[in-house]
Design an enzyme around this catalytic site. Structure first.
Site, PDB file in Angstrom:
ATOM      1  N   GLU A   1      -5.916  -8.132   4.245  1.00 60.08           N
ATOM      2  CA  GLU A   1      -6.214  -9.061   5.150  1.00 60.08           C
ATOM      3  C   GLU A   1      -5.156  -8.969   6.178  1.00 60.08           C
ATOM      4  O   GLU A   1      -3.977  -9.190   5.986  1.00 60.08           O
ATOM      5  CB  GLU A   1      -6.376 -10.186   4.260  1.00 60.08           C
TER       6      GLU A   1
ATOM      7  N   ARG B   1      -0.314  -4.690  -9.970  1.00 63.83           N
ATOM      8  CA  ARG B   1       0.510  -4.847  -8.784  1.00 63.83           C
ATOM      9  C   ARG B   1       1.972  -4.547  -9.037  1.00 63.83           C
ATOM     10  O   ARG B   1       2.448  -4.649  -9.994  1.00 63.83           O
ATOM     11  CB  ARG B   1       0.197  -6.342  -8.146  1.00 63.83           C
TER      12      ARG B   1
ATOM     13  N   LYS C   1       2.416 -12.377   1.084  1.00 57.14           N
ATOM     14  CA  LYS C   1       2.347 -12.561   2.436  1.00 57.14           C
ATOM     15  C   LYS C   1       2.798 -14.280   2.589  1.00 57.14           C
ATOM     16  O   LYS C   1       3.520 -14.339   3.778  1.00 57.14           O
ATOM     17  CB  LYS C   1       1.425 -12.127   3.041  1.00 57.14           C
TER      18      LYS C   1
HETATM   19  P1  ATP Z   1      -0.406 -10.818  -0.875  1.00 66.87           P
HETATM   20  O1  ATP Z   1      -0.311 -11.702  -2.133  1.00 66.87           O
HETATM   21  O2  ATP Z   1       0.821 -10.273  -0.371  1.00 66.87           O
HETATM   22  O3  ATP Z   1      -0.990 -11.887   0.393  1.00 66.87           O
HETATM   23  P2  ATP Z   1      -3.027  -9.645  -0.926  1.00 66.87           P
HETATM   24  O4  ATP Z   1      -3.504  -9.132  -2.373  1.00 66.87           O
HETATM   25  O5  ATP Z   1      -3.564 -10.911  -0.445  1.00 66.87           O
HETATM   26  O6  ATP Z   1      -1.098  -9.747  -0.938  1.00 66.87           O
HETATM   27  P3  ATP Z   1      -4.222  -8.151   0.928  1.00 66.87           P
HETATM   28  O7  ATP Z   1      -4.046  -7.746   2.486  1.00 66.87           O
HETATM   29  O8  ATP Z   1      -5.348  -8.588   0.482  1.00 66.87           O
HETATM   30  O9  ATP Z   1      -3.007  -8.821   0.379  1.00 66.87           O
HETATM   31  O10 ATP Z   1      -4.138  -6.540   0.195  1.00 66.87           O
HETATM   32  C1  ATP Z   1      -4.466  -5.318   0.604  1.00 66.87           C
HETATM   33  C2  ATP Z   1      -4.417  -4.519  -0.667  1.00 66.87           C
HETATM   34  O11 ATP Z   1      -3.066  -4.314  -1.315  1.00 66.87           O
HETATM   35  C3  ATP Z   1      -5.307  -5.153  -1.961  1.00 66.87           C
HETATM   36  O12 ATP Z   1      -6.285  -4.069  -2.213  1.00 66.87           O
HETATM   37  C4  ATP Z   1      -4.199  -5.650  -2.780  1.00 66.87           C
HETATM   38  O13 ATP Z   1      -4.810  -5.486  -4.094  1.00 66.87           O
HETATM   39  C5  ATP Z   1      -3.171  -4.569  -2.436  1.00 66.87           C
HETATM   40  N1  ATP Z   1      -1.929  -5.057  -2.854  1.00 66.87           N
HETATM   41  C6  ATP Z   1      -1.292  -6.534  -2.337  1.00 66.87           C
HETATM   42  N2  ATP Z   1      -0.236  -6.772  -3.114  1.00 66.87           N
HETATM   43  C7  ATP Z   1       0.130  -5.559  -3.886  1.00 66.87           C
HETATM   44  C8  ATP Z   1       1.166  -5.415  -4.865  1.00 66.87           C
HETATM   45  N3  ATP Z   1       2.212  -6.220  -4.776  1.00 66.87           N
HETATM   46  N4  ATP Z   1       1.064  -4.107  -5.415  1.00 66.87           N
HETATM   47  C9  ATP Z   1      -0.055  -3.191  -5.381  1.00 66.87           C
HETATM   48  N5  ATP Z   1      -0.953  -3.576  -4.568  1.00 66.87           N
HETATM   49  C10 ATP Z   1      -1.104  -4.736  -3.922  1.00 66.87           C
HETATM   50 MG    MG Z   2      -5.280 -11.622   0.135  1.00 68.75          MG
END
Ligand code: ATP
Ligand code: MG
Length: 563
Positions: free
Chosen positions: A38, A262, A272
């Site tokens: 995102e 994760r 983020k």
């Molecule tokens: P955040 O909680 O940091 O905002 P998010 O999951 O909302 O992370 P996205 O941009 O939606 O962030 O994530 C893109 C991809 O990266 C998704 O498939 C998510 O599952 C993966 N991802 C995010 N954080 C991690 C992590 N700490 N370890 C492994 N994969 C991750």
């Molecule tokens: Mg997200």
């Protein structure tokens, strides 16, 4: 660690087993994955793991990976983030098949919603979000049907079109999937799939005032692209039945979702939203502050793509959440930098050393290997003169027996130069050493030492008259506790006040000037001998060179903590 590197290499992880089976059974003939960020912030090391898994699996099976921006939430998303994400994925060394945006599917998703409505599987609800929440029930008690649940498909279609046409204010109505208000999985209790939001979108501008939810957009986007394996993190596991429900009811390509744990890294935060908080509240300089666990922060600090990829490979994919020690990441950086970094001598805290038997007007140019680990790296010349600078901590007036550095009466080797014997020193009125005096042994020159003199230690040094001033920044953990997000209170209560130490004026051998990015075009990785690995900061200029410490030479943290 769940998977050691050796295990990860020799045995297959659970995702590989799934793919093997799908291929063997003919469920798919080729593999297409996607990385779906995102664009609401910069990528962090956790995303690197997801990138590594998605691109790595596709590559292994001769398939490909799409980069898809999951941009269904206009409020927090921006083009700046899109740009930074593309840059980071490229820098990590991955090539995507197509650059795609969930927002490109808004029209299609809208059609999907109309289909559900016509099939009696979605309805417009006039309840407020509070009312919807109140009727949701709890995990142990069923919810209650909304009074709007039995609207006719015709009425729903008309209302939904009017929602799209902007007739209603934000929050006044939603579109909900009609599933089961008693489902044990709360996400299946008639989830909201469209919301009214009169907001500007970074790509569709003001075209839309209704936006699909994550659940309504993600699986369908996967299916539109023919993604075979949609890999995400464990928190999406309860969303899987919903993912499958939409695909089934809409009769789409059978993309399937799989979840892995994760990455959580010690002494930092990995969300983020929390990283944005650190930036907004000024706890760090920016998203790419070298203390941040962001890809851009790690890059600025001097981490290499190879080190990050190796780290991701070593941690492997697991099905259970765990906390990875950040020292593993540092270990991977050291391993790679040891191979590629050129050695330079830089004195961080200088004291003057006078070689009393070396002529005052003489400069001797001494060849020194750039990198003993890499024969291709060649040599440079280091000027040796009567007045040198060495580290203050490398001299001791009354030294214990095992102090293999400089002290009156003792010998040391000056790196790439000569063995010297310390004769005397001078102190100021505060008792601080101001000058050290030594004699050098001309026949002890490195590479042609015939002196027979023994020296246990080797010190780095610079010629005082040739040395160039550079700013050096060292970094420590950003937080004082292993898992700041898991502690009580705010994460900012646990910030390490000493996470940045700036040395405004350290002294580097002159060769470093030729290596500055203003001259050579790109920043280089260095080992400042006996100090650590360093990388030129983005703010650095030829006038005022600035270096970031990537990592120290040894794991000093574990020692400090008495582990
Ligand atoms: P955040 O909680 O940091 O905002 P998010 O999951 O909302 O992370 P996205 O941009 O939606 O962030 O994530 C893109 C991809 O990266 C998704 O498939 C998510 O599952 C993966 N991802 C995010 N954080 C991690 C992590 N700490 N370890 C492994 N994969 C991750
Ligand atoms: Mg997200």
């Amino acid at each position: 660690m769940s998977d050691s590197s050796a295990e990860a290499k020799s045995s297959k992880n659970f995702l590989e087993e799934i793919i093997d089976k799908d291929l063997a059974e003919g469920r798919h003939t080729s593999i297409l994955t996607r990385f779906p960020p995102e664009p609401n912030g910069y990528l962090h090391i956790g995303h690197a793991k997801s990138i590594n898994v998605n691109f790595g699996l596709a590559k292994k099976y001769g398939g490909e990976t799409n980069l898809r921006f999951d941009d269904t939430n206009p409020i927090t998303e921006s083009t700046e983030y899109v740009q930074s994400i593309k840059r980071d994925v490229e820098w990590l060394g991955y090539e995507w098949k197509q650059e795609l945006y969930a927002s490109d599917y808004f029209e299609k998703l809208y059609e999907f919603a109309l289909k559900l409505i016509r099939d009696g599987l979605a309805y417009v609800d006039d309840s407020t979000s509070e009312q919807i929440a109140a009727l949701k029930g709890t995990p142990t008690t069923p919810g209650t049907n909304s009074p709007y649940r039995d609207r006719s498909p015709e009425e729903n279609e008309e209302l939904f079109k009017r929602m799209r046409d902007g007739e209603f204010p934000d929050g006044s109505r939603t579109l909900r999937a009609k599933i089961d208000m008693a489902a044990p999985n709360m996400l299946m209790r008639d989830p909201v799939i469209y919301r009214i939001k009169n907001a500007h979108h970074h790509r569709t501008d003001d075209k839309w005032c209704i936006y699909p939810t994550y659940d309504f957009a993600h699986g369908q986007s996967d299916a539109i692209e023919n993604i075979t394996h949609s890999i995400c993190t464990l928190e999406f596991m309860p969303h899987r039945p919903l993912y499958e429900w939409f695909i089934e009811k809409l009769g789409l390509f059978p993309s399937r979702q799989y979840e892995f744990a994760r990455l959580n890294l010690s002494y930092t935060v990995m969300s983020k939203r929390k990283l944005l908080q650190l930036v907004n509240e000024g706890h760090v300089e920016s998203w790419d502050d070298p203390r941040m666990p962001t890809i851009s922060g790690l890059r600025r600090r001097g981490y290499t793509p190879a080190a990050i990829r190796e780290f991701c490979n070593r941690i492997g994919v697991a099905k259970r959440d765990n906390l990875i020690d950040v020292s593993l990441l540092e270990f991977c950086a050291r391993e790679d930098l040891n191979r590629i970094a050129e050695r330079r001598m830089v004195v961080l805290d200088p004291v003057k050393l006078i070689i009393t038997n070396f002529p005052e007007d003489k400069t001797e140019m001494l060849p020194s290997e750039n990198n003993p680990e890499d024969e291709q790296s060649g040599e440079r010349e280091v000027p040796f003169t009567r007045e040198l600078l060495i580290e203050r901590e490398d001299f001791m007036e009354d030294a214990p027996r095992k102090f293999f550095r400089l002290s009156p009466g003792r010998n040391v080797r000056l790196k790439s130069a000569f063995i010297i014997t310390c004769d005397d020193f001078k102190k100021d009125e505060k008792g601080e050493v101001t000058e050290i005096y030594a004699t050098y042994h001309p026949d002890s020159r490195s590479g042609s030492d015939t002196s027979g003199i023994k020296a246990k230690g080797t010190l780095h040094w610079v010629s005082a008259s040739h040395a160039v001033p550079v700013e050096v920044r060292s970094y420590d953990r950003l937080f004082n506790v292993e898992d700041p997000a898991g502690e009580e209170g705010e994460i900012t209560d646990y910030i390490n006040p000493d996470s940045l130490v700036t040395i405004p004026q350290a002294w580097a051998e002159p060769a470093i000037l030729d290596d500055l990015k203003e001259k050579s075009g790109s920043a280089k990785h260095f080992q400042f001998m006996r100090k650590g690995y360093y990388y030129e900061d983005i703010s650095s200029t030829a006038e005022k060179p600035v270096f970031n410490q990537t990592v120290g030479l040894r794991d000093t943290w574990a020692k400090q903590k008495g582990k």
